[in-house]
Design an enzyme around this catalytic site. Structure first.
Site, PDB file in Angstrom:
ATOM      1  CE  LYS A  82      -1.096  36.219   1.650  1.00  0.00           C
ATOM      2  NZ  LYS A  82       0.004  36.215   0.682  1.00  0.00           N
ATOM      3  N   GLY A 179      -1.160  22.901 -10.243  1.00  0.00           N
ATOM      4  CA  GLY A 179      -1.791  24.216 -10.170  1.00  0.00           C
ATOM      5  C   GLY A 179      -1.345  25.095 -11.318  1.00  0.00           C
ATOM      6  CG  LEU A 180      -1.629  24.184 -14.876  1.00  0.00           C
ATOM      7  CD1 LEU A 180      -2.279  23.391 -15.992  1.00  0.00           C
ATOM      8  CD2 LEU A 180      -0.162  24.478 -15.182  1.00  0.00           C
ATOM      9  CB  VAL A 183       2.547  31.557  -9.811  1.00  0.00           C
ATOM     10  CG1 VAL A 183       3.940  31.038  -9.473  1.00  0.00           C
ATOM     11  CG2 VAL A 183       2.381  32.981  -9.294  1.00  0.00           C
TER      12      VAL A 183
END
Length: 349
Positions: A82, A179-180, A183
Site C-alpha cells: 500500500k 459513506g457515499l 463505492v
C-alpha cells in the site's frame, strides 16, 4: 531537491517500509510492502491529511497487511502492499506530485504495483503512469475499480443475507450504507434496486441529498448511525468504525461493507459474535477492485475478472459454513484460510 527514497524501520513481519520525498513536487509518501510470498505486492495509493508521520505509518502498515490477505483470499497471484501520500487531496495534489510518486514506484523495480484509492483518481494515476510501468487502474485499461468493488460487496452481502435471514432477497430489509464515495454510492444503488429500505449517511450533505432524491433513501446524521435500527450495516467510509462501544450499540444482524480495516481492534470481532451479529471480514468482501486491477497487471480478460468476482462470494459461503460448524469467529476462519494459502508454493494467477 530530487526524489529521495529512505528505508524506514519496518514492523515485524513486514518486508519493507519506504519514505519517498520530493520537496519540489510537494511529495511526502510512504510505500509499504507487507508480503511478496504470492507475487509482487499490489495495493492502491491513498492521499490523506494525516496529523503526523506516525499516523500515516500506522495506516499504511495496516492497509498493506490487509492487501496481503485480500489478494490471497481472492486468488490473484499477488502479494500485499500500500502507499499513502500525506496531504489534502482537494488542496495539495498536483500532476507534478503524482509524477514524482510514479518515479518512487518505479524505483522499487516491480516489487510494488499501485492503483487509485481514497483521494486518488484514475486521472491522477495516469500522471503517475508517465513515470512508471507499475501504475494500473487506468482509463482505457481496467479503469476505475470502484464498480467492481461495489459489485463484489453486493454479491457477498447477499450470501451473508442467506445465512442470516434464510434468503438472499433484500426486499424490505433495512440497509444502512455509511459513506457515499464511488463505492458506497454504487453499492447503495444496487441495494435500492434490490428493494431494500435504504438508509445512508455521509459527511457530505450533498451526497446524502442526492441519494435521498434519486434512490429514495432515508438519511441520518453521521453521529447517529449507531442509534438506528437496521438489518444490515454496510460501512463504506474510512476504517476503525467498529469499536467496542459502537459494536455494543449496533442494531444490525449482518455487517458487510467496502471500508478497509472496519474493526478498530481484533477483539471487536468477538463482541459482534457475542451479540449475534454476523461480520463478513472486509478484506474478503471488498476485493472486487483489486481483482479488476489484477486483470490489468496480469493481462487477463473480463471473463477472468468475473470468474474471480464470483469466487469471492464462494469464499464467503465457505467461511460462513466453517464458522457455523466450528463456533469460531468469521475473522479467525478467514485468517486461517489465508495463512494456509501463504504457506503453499507460489502459483501463477
Amino acid at each position: 531537491m530530487a526524489l529521495t527514497l529512505t528505508d524506514l524501520q519496518r514492523p515485524e513481519g513486514f518486508e519493507r517500509l519506504v519514505l519517498a520525498e520530493d520537496a519540489e513536487a510537494g511529495l511526502t509518501a510512504l510505500i509499504c510492502l507487507h508480503s511478496t510470498a504470492l507475487g509482487p505486492a499490489a495495493g492502491g495509493c491513498r492521499m490523506w491529511p494525516y496529523a503526523s508521520r506516525e499516523a500515516a505509518i500506522h495506516d499504511v502498515t495496516r492497509l498493506a497487511r490487509g492487501m496481503t490477505y485480500k489478494n490471497a483470499m481472492a486468488g490473484l497471484g499477488l502479494g500485499g502492499g500500500k502507499a499513502v501520500i500525506i496531504g489534502d487531496a482537494r488542496r495539495d495534489k498536483t500532476p507534478a506530485m503524482m509524477r514524482a510518486f510514479g518515479r518512487a514506484v518505479e524505483a522499487l523495480k516491480g516489487s510494488y504495483w499501485t492503483a487509485e484509492d481514497v483521494g486518488i483518481s484514475p486521472e491522477d494515476m495516469a500522471h503517475a503512469a508517465t513515470e512508471t510501468r507499475h501504475a494500473v487502474g487506468l482509463a482505457g485499461a481496467s479503469g476505475d475499480p470502484s464498480p467492481w468493488t461495489a459489485e463484489g460487496v453486493f454479491r457477498c452481502l447477499r450470501v451473508g443475507a442467506t445465512r442470516v435471514f434464510g434468503a438472499d432477497d433484500l426486499a424490505g430489509k433495512r440497509v444502512l450504507v455509511q459513506g457515499l464515495g464511488h463505492v458506497g454510492l454504487s453499492l447503495a444503488e444496487k441495494v435500492a434496486s434490490a428493494g431494500a429500505r435504504l438508509m445512508v449517511t455521509d459527511i457530505n450533505e450533498a451526497a446524502m441529498t442526492e441519494a435521498a432524491t434519486r434512490l429514495g433513501a432515508a438519511v441520518c446524521a453521521p453521529d447517529q448511525v449507531f442509534a438506528q435500527q437496521m438489518d444490515i450495516f454496510a460501512p463504506c467510509a474510512l476504517g476503525g468504525v467498529l469499536t467496542a462501544e459502537t459494536a455494543g450499540a449496533l442494531g444490525a444482524r449482518l455487517v458487510c461493507g467496502a471500508a478497509n480495516n472496519q474493526l478498530a481492534s481484533p477483539d471487536v470481532a468477538a463482541l459482534l459474535a457475542a451479540r449475534g451479529i454476523t461480520y463478513l471480514p472486509d478484506y474478503v468482501v471488498n476485493a472486487g477492485g483489486i481483482i479488476s486491477v489484477a486483470s490489468e497487471i496480469h493481462g487477463h480478460s473480463d471473463a477472468w475478472r468475473l470468474e474471480r468476482l464470483c469466487a469471492i462470494a464462494g469464499r464467503v459461503s465457505e467461511m460462513l459454513a466453517e464458522a457455523a460448524a466450528t463456533g469460531r469467529e468469521t475473522t479467525a476462519v478467514a485468517d486461517g484460510m489465508v495463512e494456509q494459502m501463504l504457506a503453499l508454493p507460489r502459483r501463477a494467477a
